[in-house]
Design a protein around this motif. Sequence first.
Motif, PDB file in Angstrom:
ATOM      1  N   PRO B 122       0.814  -1.225   0.000  1.00 31.95           N
ATOM      2  CA  PRO B 122       0.000   0.000   0.000  1.00 31.95           C
ATOM      3  C   PRO B 122       0.845   1.271   0.000  1.00 31.95           C
ATOM      4  N   ASN B 123       2.087   1.210   0.528  1.00 30.60           N
ATOM      5  CA  ASN B 123       2.926   2.408   0.567  1.00 30.60           C
ATOM      6  C   ASN B 123       3.255   2.945  -0.822  1.00 30.60           C
ATOM      7  N   VAL B 124       3.219   2.062  -1.865  1.00 31.56           N
ATOM      8  CA  VAL B 124       3.507   2.536  -3.225  1.00 31.56           C
ATOM      9  C   VAL B 124       2.501   3.617  -3.631  1.00 31.56           C
ATOM     10  N   THR B 125       1.271   3.517  -3.133  1.00 29.36           N
ATOM     11  CA  THR B 125       0.244   4.520  -3.428  1.00 29.36           C
ATOM     12  C   THR B 125       0.761   5.929  -3.132  1.00 29.36           C
ATOM     13  N   ALA B 126       1.336   6.100  -1.940  1.00 32.61           N
ATOM     14  CA  ALA B 126       1.812   7.425  -1.537  1.00 32.61           C
ATOM     15  C   ALA B 126       3.148   7.777  -2.187  1.00 32.61           C
ATOM     16  N   ASP B 127       4.069   6.818  -2.240  1.00 35.55           N
ATOM     17  CA  ASP B 127       5.384   7.075  -2.855  1.00 35.55           C
ATOM     18  C   ASP B 127       5.230   7.521  -4.301  1.00 35.55           C
ATOM     19  N   ALA B 128       4.437   6.746  -5.052  1.00 41.51           N
ATOM     20  CA  ALA B 128       4.286   7.039  -6.479  1.00 41.51           C
ATOM     21  C   ALA B 128       3.604   8.383  -6.675  1.00 41.51           C
ATOM     22  N   ALA B 129       2.585   8.657  -5.863  1.00 36.93           N
ATOM     23  CA  ALA B 129       1.877   9.931  -6.011  1.00 36.93           C
ATOM     24  C   ALA B 129       2.822  11.095  -5.750  1.00 36.93           C
ATOM     25  N   ALA B 130       3.628  10.999  -4.693  1.00 42.76           N
ATOM     26  CA  ALA B 130       4.524  12.100  -4.355  1.00 42.76           C
ATOM     27  C   ALA B 130       5.555  12.326  -5.459  1.00 42.76           C
ATOM     28  N   ILE B 131       6.145  11.248  -5.946  1.00 38.19           N
ATOM     29  CA  ILE B 131       7.185  11.393  -6.976  1.00 38.19           C
ATOM     30  C   ILE B 131       6.577  11.906  -8.281  1.00 38.19           C
ATOM     31  N   CYS B 132       5.372  11.460  -8.606  1.00 41.31           N
ATOM     32  CA  CYS B 132       4.732  11.951  -9.825  1.00 41.31           C
ATOM     33  C   CYS B 132       4.379  13.432  -9.707  1.00 41.31           C
ATOM     34  N   VAL B 133       3.841  13.854  -8.569  1.00 40.65           N
ATOM     35  CA  VAL B 133       3.511  15.279  -8.410  1.00 40.65           C
ATOM     36  C   VAL B 133       4.793  16.109  -8.483  1.00 40.65           C
ATOM     37  N   CYS B 147      -4.362  -5.042  -1.619  1.00 43.47           N
ATOM     38  CA  CYS B 147      -4.157  -3.815  -0.828  1.00 43.47           C
ATOM     39  C   CYS B 147      -5.089  -2.700  -1.280  1.00 43.47           C
ATOM     40  N   PHE B 148      -6.229  -3.094  -1.859  1.00 48.42           N
ATOM     41  CA  PHE B 148      -7.078  -2.074  -2.479  1.00 48.42           C
ATOM     42  C   PHE B 148      -7.706  -1.126  -1.451  1.00 48.42           C
ATOM     43  N   ALA B 149      -8.213  -1.662  -0.365  1.00 52.50           N
ATOM     44  CA  ALA B 149      -8.868  -0.806   0.634  1.00 52.50           C
ATOM     45  C   ALA B 149      -7.853   0.141   1.276  1.00 52.50           C
ATOM     46  N   SER B 150      -6.679  -0.389   1.647  1.00 54.46           N
ATOM     47  CA  SER B 150      -5.640   0.470   2.232  1.00 54.46           C
ATOM     48  C   SER B 150      -5.257   1.579   1.256  1.00 54.46           C
ATOM     49  N   SER B 151      -5.092   1.193  -0.007  1.00 55.40           N
ATOM     50  CA  SER B 151      -4.648   2.165  -1.007  1.00 55.40           C
ATOM     51  C   SER B 151      -5.705   3.243  -1.205  1.00 55.40           C
ATOM     52  N   ARG B 152      -6.981   2.824  -1.151  1.00 54.04           N
ATOM     53  CA  ARG B 152      -8.039   3.792  -1.337  1.00 54.04           C
ATOM     54  C   ARG B 152      -8.074   4.781  -0.170  1.00 54.04           C
ATOM     55  N   ALA B 153      -7.829   4.297   1.012  1.00 50.65           N
ATOM     56  CA  ALA B 153      -7.812   5.191   2.176  1.00 50.65           C
ATOM     57  C   ALA B 153      -6.626   6.162   2.076  1.00 50.65           C
TER      58      ALA B 153
END
Lengths: 409, 409
Positions: B122-133, B147-153
């Motif tokens: 689930p941490n990839v959700t935040a890592d990828a978003a930060a690096i892309c922004v 990890c869908f529910a964790s990623s959605r949260a």
Amino acid sequence: MNLSPDMHHLGRAARDGAEALRAASAEQRTAAIRAMATHLRADSSSILAANASDLAAATQHHDRLRLDAERVEAIAAGVEAVAGLPDPVGAEIARWQRPNGLDIARVRTPIGVIGMIYEARPNVTADAAAICVRSGNAVILRPGSDCFASSRAIHSALVRGLAEAGLPPATVQIVPTADRALVGDLLAGLDGTLDLLIPRGGRSLVERIQAEARVPVLGHLEGVCHTYVHHAADPVMAAAIVHNAKLRRVSVCGSTETLLIDRAALPMLPAIAEALEGCELRGDAEAAAVVPMRLATEDDWRTEYLAPILSIRTVSDWHEAASHIARYGTGHTEAIVTEDRAVAEAFLDTVDSAIVLWNASTQYADGGEFGFGAEIGIATGKLHARGPVGPEQLTSFKYVVRGAGQVRP
Amino acid sequence: MNLSPDMHHLGRAARDGAEALRAASAEQRTAAIRAMATHLRADSSSILAANASDLAAATQHHDRLRLDAERVEAIAAGVEAVAGLPDPVGAEIARWQRPNGLDIARVRTPIGVIGMIYEARPNVTADAAAICVRSGNAVILRPGSDCFASSRAIHSALVRGLAEAGLPPATVQIVPTADRALVGDLLAGLDGTLDLLIPRGGRSLVERIQAEARVPVLGHLEGVCHTYVHHAADPVMAAAIVHNAKLRRVSVCGSTETLLIDRAALPMLPAIAEALEGCELRGDAEAAAVVPMRLATEDDWRTEYLAPILSIRTVSDWHEAASHIARYGTGHTEAIVTEDRAVAEAFLDTVDSAIVLWNASTQYADGGEFGFGAEIGIATGKLHARGPVGPEQLTSFKYVVRGAGQVRP
């Protein structure tokens, strides 16, 4: 996958060829390219004989296809120029030290095996071979059926040059026949052999390859290029630039196909039209009200004419010009003509094309004009290489880390 | 193509999101990333509740999947670190003048819209978003069903951070469901919307995506990494490096899976084996004659254990070591341990992996250790980016040409 035995052999040989090229010295690669040029000159008459047979069989594209002694000399000279370019392999792009003492260098490496798929232009055979050898990449050439005999004759000269420099023929190979099925083998990646495909040709060829390839593609899409005349343009400069951008050579990918002009700049249009004498104009209603011309259709905004035809659209300001480019452009090359630096910088920043110019002709979209020495096309994708593709753009890199026993905490 | 209406909408929105991000200032992107971190911390309990439901449903990968308050804090701190990285968009990579006075600059630009397909973390959700922004790219996230529910949260926290900085939610989107058909839509490129796909996960995921994708893929293949102990190695350093390279963390892609050892260095093997206490060894007959161990099979040379298991192969010299790596390696990271500078340089030059090290642990294969600040993986392909992929590697570039009315002769 059912790869033909010929193609299977070609792919395996290319891997060995790539190994040999990577292991060779820069001097050896230079010597090979020079010898390729020498053999092209020596083989001029057999190349011209092969070209005559291509021409006899061809139903179109005679202009692109036809070689003569002068053109063969120009091809050889082009190859020779590549021999003079700096060898990119092993060049350090960056180097830095980490606080723990690790010394990290980013070093250029060849990509490996490149497949070139092209149409109607036999000179690509020599250009691509020279640029690939310079960058340490083996290449597999697949010329169009219309220039197959010419390309084979050119290839035969190149291979003798390679041999003279001690490089195996597998560094520059040509597919055995013009059979279309072999293109499918290349698109599938030759059993994992191909690292990159470069298509050179019309939209339908490039789009088919981008859609079907299972290996990375360095696409060179058509250039629907724009020149935008802002209301603060110098009128004399505007006419000179539009004239050059459209008419210097109408058949190159960097030629302007659409003129965007500020409503407030329409009074400059008659002088621009006069400078474009002999060029067919197709405009929107506002342009046609200033200079009589045929009305443009929606299709015109999307067309790469490669002919003395220019479409003209009136816009309110640079925002509207940029929106038109984002909608209809191919991400190739666009220019703004203005004396207003702030507007120029905003346009250069906003327009997302490989090349954006201020107060210069779109016909500068060329590797030679950029100082790259040679190019095998203008990449319109955004990955790996963008803009003119020369030897440096055909390299990858690796990180070389030198330590003194460091272990990671 | 039959794109589901949801995915069609997602793709169009992503284009707008990419436009907004590209037009934003570096400060605005920084503020957005900081706000993303703040909202991650504030949402810790809802993220943990979602994670509990993922864990309850999961049949495997519990270790990668499980979050606790400390891990959520670590994710937020990782995002915050990306806010502190230099903004790459608009940075001038090179600038030169041509003899005709044209001023040419090569300037970094965002790539556009990036699709991330990942599994179980689930941490990839935040890592990828930060690096892309940070790099000005919109991203569409497709987490694994586990990890869908964790990623959605996590995604919900990120979007509120974006909104606080005035950026539209379309800059960071998540697919509506974990339905596998949606992966097909991403592989097909979302109707031309996607510029790049980045898979993060096991070999089968990455290979499926590389085989089926119609858009460019930045592949992060597994790391079958090698450490080669040359006969002129310092024995103490060799044992320390092999120990660290294998055992510091066995689950990272840069951990060594195969030890290559010179026949003449076999006397060092007992001390190396002692340093590797608790690690299962599988060697060839020569190694097993020095230190008793299970015999390795052909499969062992190709296996990324990600476990305390090491395969050991005896070689005659560095050439044989390099050949083994070329045959069995995945082009990720390899190290040589030797006091012989000439052999080290020959090895570094010959081995064509993303990262090659001399006298240092392969566990340094990491964007943070390279000074890149953050990474979303180690690219093992040779095109566009190779090695650690941080914000800079997620950019393209364009040429900005400033003139004074030049037209091409």
